[in-house]
Design a protein around this motif. Structure first.
Motif, PDB file in Angstrom:
ATOM      1  N   GLU A  99      24.106  41.422  51.703  1.00 53.79           N
ATOM      2  CA  GLU A  99      24.623  40.861  52.947  1.00 53.79           C
ATOM      3  C   GLU A  99      26.136  40.996  52.998  1.00 53.79           C
ATOM      4  O   GLU A  99      26.800  41.169  51.993  1.00 53.79           O
ATOM      5  N   GLU A 100      26.662  40.894  54.199  1.00 52.45           N
ATOM      6  CA  GLU A 100      28.097  41.006  54.433  1.00 52.45           C
ATOM      7  C   GLU A 100      28.769  39.643  54.310  1.00 52.45           C
ATOM      8  O   GLU A 100      28.455  38.735  55.075  1.00 52.45           O
ATOM      9  N   PRO A 101      29.693  39.462  53.371  1.00 54.20           N
ATOM     10  CA  PRO A 101      30.452  38.210  53.332  1.00 54.20           C
ATOM     11  C   PRO A 101      31.534  38.231  54.401  1.00 54.20           C
ATOM     12  O   PRO A 101      31.936  39.288  54.868  1.00 54.20           O
ATOM     13  N   SER A 102      32.011  37.081  54.774  1.00 56.76           N
ATOM     14  CA  SER A 102      33.096  36.981  55.740  1.00 56.76           C
ATOM     15  C   SER A 102      34.424  37.056  54.995  1.00 56.76           C
ATOM     16  O   SER A 102      34.614  36.384  53.997  1.00 56.76           O
ATOM     17  N   ASP A 103      35.335  37.899  55.490  1.00 51.73           N
ATOM     18  CA  ASP A 103      36.662  38.026  54.875  1.00 51.73           C
ATOM     19  C   ASP A 103      37.659  38.335  55.962  1.00 51.73           C
ATOM     20  O   ASP A 103      38.077  39.459  56.145  1.00 51.73           O
ATOM     21  N   ARG A 104      38.037  37.366  56.702  1.00 51.53           N
ATOM     22  CA  ARG A 104      39.026  37.533  57.759  1.00 51.53           C
ATOM     23  C   ARG A 104      40.108  36.488  57.570  1.00 51.53           C
ATOM     24  O   ARG A 104      39.908  35.344  57.900  1.00 51.53           O
ATOM     25  N   PRO A 105      41.250  36.895  56.983  1.00 56.34           N
ATOM     26  CA  PRO A 105      42.330  35.921  56.790  1.00 56.34           C
ATOM     27  C   PRO A 105      42.885  35.433  58.107  1.00 56.34           C
ATOM     28  O   PRO A 105      42.749  36.038  59.113  1.00 56.34           O
ATOM     29  N   PHE A 140      36.752  45.708  48.966  1.00 51.64           N
ATOM     30  CA  PHE A 140      37.232  44.575  49.753  1.00 51.64           C
ATOM     31  C   PHE A 140      36.166  44.157  50.760  1.00 51.64           C
ATOM     32  O   PHE A 140      35.571  44.996  51.428  1.00 51.64           O
ATOM     33  N   HIS A 141      35.955  42.848  50.836  1.00 55.73           N
ATOM     34  CA  HIS A 141      34.932  42.297  51.717  1.00 55.73           C
ATOM     35  C   HIS A 141      35.166  42.668  53.182  1.00 55.73           C
ATOM     36  O   HIS A 141      34.231  42.703  53.968  1.00 55.73           O
ATOM     37  N   ALA A 142      36.403  42.966  53.547  1.00 53.74           N
ATOM     38  CA  ALA A 142      36.731  43.322  54.928  1.00 53.74           C
ATOM     39  C   ALA A 142      36.104  44.656  55.341  1.00 53.74           C
ATOM     40  O   ALA A 142      35.979  44.940  56.522  1.00 53.74           O
ATOM     41  N   GLY A 143      35.714  45.492  54.361  1.00 57.37           N
ATOM     42  CA  GLY A 143      35.060  46.755  54.680  1.00 57.37           C
ATOM     43  C   GLY A 143      35.824  47.999  54.267  1.00 57.37           C
ATOM     44  O   GLY A 143      35.842  49.001  54.975  1.00 57.37           O
ATOM     45  N   LEU A 162      47.728  38.505  51.010  1.00 52.35           N
ATOM     46  CA  LEU A 162      47.492  38.368  52.447  1.00 52.35           C
ATOM     47  C   LEU A 162      46.165  37.670  52.749  1.00 52.35           C
ATOM     48  O   LEU A 162      45.822  37.475  53.906  1.00 52.35           O
ATOM     49  N   GLY A 163      45.406  37.337  51.696  1.00 51.39           N
ATOM     50  CA  GLY A 163      44.153  36.624  51.867  1.00 51.39           C
ATOM     51  C   GLY A 163      42.905  37.475  51.799  1.00 51.39           C
ATOM     52  O   GLY A 163      41.802  36.972  51.998  1.00 51.39           O
ATOM     53  N   TYR A 164      43.030  38.750  51.521  1.00 48.04           N
ATOM     54  CA  TYR A 164      41.857  39.623  51.430  1.00 48.04           C
ATOM     55  C   TYR A 164      41.225  39.486  50.053  1.00 48.04           C
ATOM     56  O   TYR A 164      41.922  39.494  49.041  1.00 48.04           O
ATOM     57  N   THR A 165      39.919  39.369  50.031  1.00 44.83           N
ATOM     58  CA  THR A 165      39.192  39.206  48.779  1.00 44.83           C
ATOM     59  C   THR A 165      38.432  40.485  48.466  1.00 44.83           C
ATOM     60  O   THR A 165      38.113  41.277  49.362  1.00 44.83           O
ATOM     61  N   SER A 166      38.140  40.665  47.182  1.00 47.98           N
ATOM     62  CA  SER A 166      37.461  41.882  46.751  1.00 47.98           C
ATOM     63  C   SER A 166      36.629  41.607  45.520  1.00 47.98           C
ATOM     64  O   SER A 166      36.760  40.565  44.871  1.00 47.98           O
ATOM     65  N   THR A 167      35.805  42.561  45.215  1.00 46.73           N
ATOM     66  CA  THR A 167      35.075  42.562  43.957  1.00 46.73           C
ATOM     67  C   THR A 167      35.468  43.835  43.215  1.00 46.73           C
ATOM     68  O   THR A 167      35.643  44.892  43.837  1.00 46.73           O
ATOM     69  N   PRO A 168      35.652  43.744  41.905  1.00 44.05           N
ATOM     70  CA  PRO A 168      36.002  44.951  41.155  1.00 44.05           C
ATOM     71  C   PRO A 168      34.816  45.906  41.083  1.00 44.05           C
ATOM     72  O   PRO A 168      33.662  45.487  41.093  1.00 44.05           O
TER      73      PRO A 168
END
Length: 158
Positions: free
Chosen positions: A152-158, A106-109, A93-99
């Protein structure tokens, strides 16, 4: 239970005062007055409070009932599924994350994680004893920087 990335869930949101949470949800059945409080909701909520008694983290545990009784976001069931499947569905769906050491932030929060208290056989009766697939047992909701310790907060809005 639908999560609101970076904010919480309908019942409890980041920044809410403890008194307001307990007015809506009732008193915790574990941890009253402490930094972490466990509320008897379905699924169960674990709330971490800051020193000023405001919510800084909302966690949703798996219910084990499946379907609407689990945590959801963007049409994806987040808990009581194989963790890799949840991550793949969100990434599609376009959501990115870091393990992380227990799951994915997930960058979305929000973060989806497994403490490995469940095993693959809890979801797949054909799973062998050596099946190492992690089961998503919970979701943590807060701004990405809080979850990951990032500056900082990355942008992650598909």
């Amino acid at each position: 239970m639908l999560i609101i990335p970076g904010h919480g869930v309908d019942l409890v949101k980041i920044g809410d005062r403890r008194s307001d949470v307990e007015e809506r949800v009732g008193p915790p059945h574990h941890g009253p007055g402490g930094e972490r409080a466990v509320y008897d909701t379905s699924p169960m909520l674990v709330v971490t409070y800051a020193e000023d008694d405001t919510v800084e983290l909302v966690e949703i545990s798996y219910s084990g009932e499946g379907g609407d009784a689990e945590a959801h976001y963007a049409g994806v069931q987040l808990t009581h599924r194989f963790l890799d499947d949840v991550v793949a569905d969100l990434q599609a769906l376009g959501y990115t994350s870091t393990p992380s050491d227990i799951g994915h932030d997930f960058h979305a929060g929000f973060a989806v994680w497994s403490m490995r208290s469940l095993w693959a056989g809890d979801l797949d009766p054909a799973a062998g004893e050596d099946d190492r697939r992690a089961v998503a047992e919970g979701v943590s909701v807060a701004p990405y920087a809080h979850l990951s310790g990032a500056e900082e907060e990355p942008s992650d809005r598909p």
